[in-house]
Design a protein around this motif. Structure first.
Motif, PDB file in Angstrom:
ATOM      1  N   GLN A   1       0.825  -1.207   0.000  1.00 10.22           N
ATOM      2  CA  GLN A   1       0.000   0.000   0.000  1.00 10.22           C
ATOM      3  C   GLN A   1       0.862   1.260   0.000  1.00 10.22           C
ATOM      4  O   GLN A   1       0.621   2.198  -0.767  1.00 10.22           O
ATOM      5  N   GLY A   2       1.862   1.257   0.866  1.00 10.55           N
ATOM      6  CA  GLY A   2       2.722   2.434   0.952  1.00 10.55           C
ATOM      7  C   GLY A   2       3.560   2.629  -0.293  1.00 10.55           C
ATOM      8  O   GLY A   2       3.816   3.777  -0.709  1.00 10.55           O
ATOM      9  N   MET A   3       3.996   1.529  -0.898  1.00 13.31           N
ATOM     10  CA  MET A   3       4.794   1.615  -2.119  1.00 13.31           C
ATOM     11  C   MET A   3       3.983   2.278  -3.236  1.00 13.31           C
ATOM     12  O   MET A   3       4.502   3.114  -3.987  1.00 13.31           O
ATOM     13  N   ALA A   4       2.718   1.922  -3.344  1.00 17.17           N
ATOM     14  CA  ALA A   4       1.865   2.515  -4.372  1.00 17.17           C
ATOM     15  C   ALA A   4       1.709   4.019  -4.155  1.00 17.17           C
ATOM     16  O   ALA A   4       1.645   4.792  -5.110  1.00 17.17           O
ATOM     17  N   GLU A   5       1.667   4.441  -2.881  1.00 15.94           N
ATOM     18  CA  GLU A   5       1.512   5.861  -2.577  1.00 15.94           C
ATOM     19  C   GLU A   5       2.753   6.669  -2.943  1.00 15.94           C
ATOM     20  O   GLU A   5       2.672   7.883  -3.130  1.00 15.94           O
ATOM     21  N   HIS A   6       3.901   5.999  -3.014  1.00 16.82           N
ATOM     22  CA  HIS A   6       5.158   6.706  -3.290  1.00 16.82           C
ATOM     23  C   HIS A   6       5.867   6.122  -4.509  1.00 16.82           C
ATOM     24  O   HIS A   6       7.091   6.059  -4.561  1.00 16.82           O
TER      25      HIS A   6
END
Length: 340
Positions: A278-283
């Motif tokens: 999830q965090g990777m997709a945000e950044h």
């Protein structure tokens, strides 16, 4: 693995530093663990002082990373990346604490001075790992005053279901049975041999997102190369001198494999990998075309794919080390997928 986060232009380390311990020349964990052959006489106390304390850890002794390697502001904010890293390093800190306490028994029953010195230095390594993982959580915004209690609370289920069974098994071999060769096999083959690929994955995952986190992972991985290779040499040489103990050692390994089969570690790994996803997709803009392994962009991987690759690394590393020790690989067949 190429280190993309280490600062350039730093002053050279003091004294002779072994290439496998030098920050700029040390191999990645898997490459080093599979291709380097080191023994306890190679990694004695003077080696640790000159190549590790004054080499690997120079300018990184306090936090595990250089002061120029920072934690980005976005990673310190509440969110899936922050939570994923807090879980990963919190669990690893607790595991390293358990390892430190276990290693005191290894020092006690070490059969010779070289083994005693080596395990004394590994004990200190693991204590350092526990501290830098723990302190990194403060850099992520966790309160220092309650950190130990917070980690205990966060990892209570992990400790009970994953760490405690492994700790009890290891204590039986090293403390109750005082069986040094079996204890070496437990730590090097079953425990660190299974968890090392997860450490490699950690470094690869966090390097493009946080220079400080990548360096903490790289520094601990450099130590793990030494732990795995020296232990393999200790066990190989012991079995060459005492071939009559081969079946006893294999019985210990088999029992350790069965234990890992019963431990529900996968659910803990996949949970934090899903948060990381999830965090990777945000950044995604920060990660870009970064390749987590050759030919594969990290953005194109998912939790299960990263877990499966760590499983493959486990198999590859095990095959090389077991052959080096003259032990059959099939004894480890059930270890597939145990990435810690």
């Amino acid at each position: 693995m190429t280190d993309t986060a280490s600062p350039r232009g730093a002053a050279p380390a003091v004294g002779p530093v072994a290439p496998e311990a030098d920050w700029e020349t040390a191999p990645g964990l898997l490459d080093g663990a599979m291709h380097l052959n080191l023994g306890p006489a190679d990694c004695d106390l003077p080696y640790w002082i000159t190549s590790v304390a004054q080499g690997t850890l120079r300018d990184r002794g306090t936090t595990g990373h250089h002061e120029s390697a920072t934690v980005p502001e976005f990673l310190a904010r509440p969110g899936p990346l922050n939570e994923a890293l807090a879980l990963e390093f919190g669990f690893r800190s607790l595991a390293e604490e358990v390892a430190t306490r276990l290693l005191g028994h290894y020092v006690t029953i070490a059969p010779g001075i070289p083994e005693m010195e080596f395990y004394s230095t590994q004990l200190l390594d693991e204590a350092r790992h526990s501290r830098v993982f723990r302190d990194h959580l403060v850099e992520l915004g966790r309160p220092a005053a309650t950190l130990l209690r917070d980690i205990d609370d966060m990892a209570a289920d992990y400790r009970r279901r994953v760490l405690k069974p492994v700790e009890d098994f290891t204590l039986r071999v090293v403390r109750d049975d005082s069986y040094f060769a079996g204890a070496v096999a437990v730590f090097a083959i079953v425990i660190e041999g299974v968890l090392a690929p997860a450490a490699e994955l950690s470094e690869r995952k966090w390097t493009p997102l946080s220079p400080a986190t990548g360096e903490v992972s790289r520094g601990t991985a450099i130590d793990e190369i030494r732990h795995l290779t020296v232990a393999s040499t200790i066990l190989r040489d012991h079995l060459r001198a005492r071939p009559d103990e081969r079946e006893r050692v294999l019985d210990v390994i088999r029992e350790g494999v069965l234990l890992w089969d019963e431990i529900p570690d996968r659910e803990f790994v996949i949970h934090r990998e899903e948060l990381f996803q999830q965090g990777m997709a945000e950044h995604a803009d920060l990660i870009g075309d970064y390749e987590i392994w050759p030919g594969v962009r990290m953005l194109d991987t998912g939790p299960d794919e990263r877990y499966d690759m760590a499983e493959r690394w486990t198999d590859e590393m095990a095959a090389v080390r077991m052959e080096y020790m003259g032990l059959p690989l099939d004894v480890l067949e059930s270890l597939a997928g145990r990435t810690g």
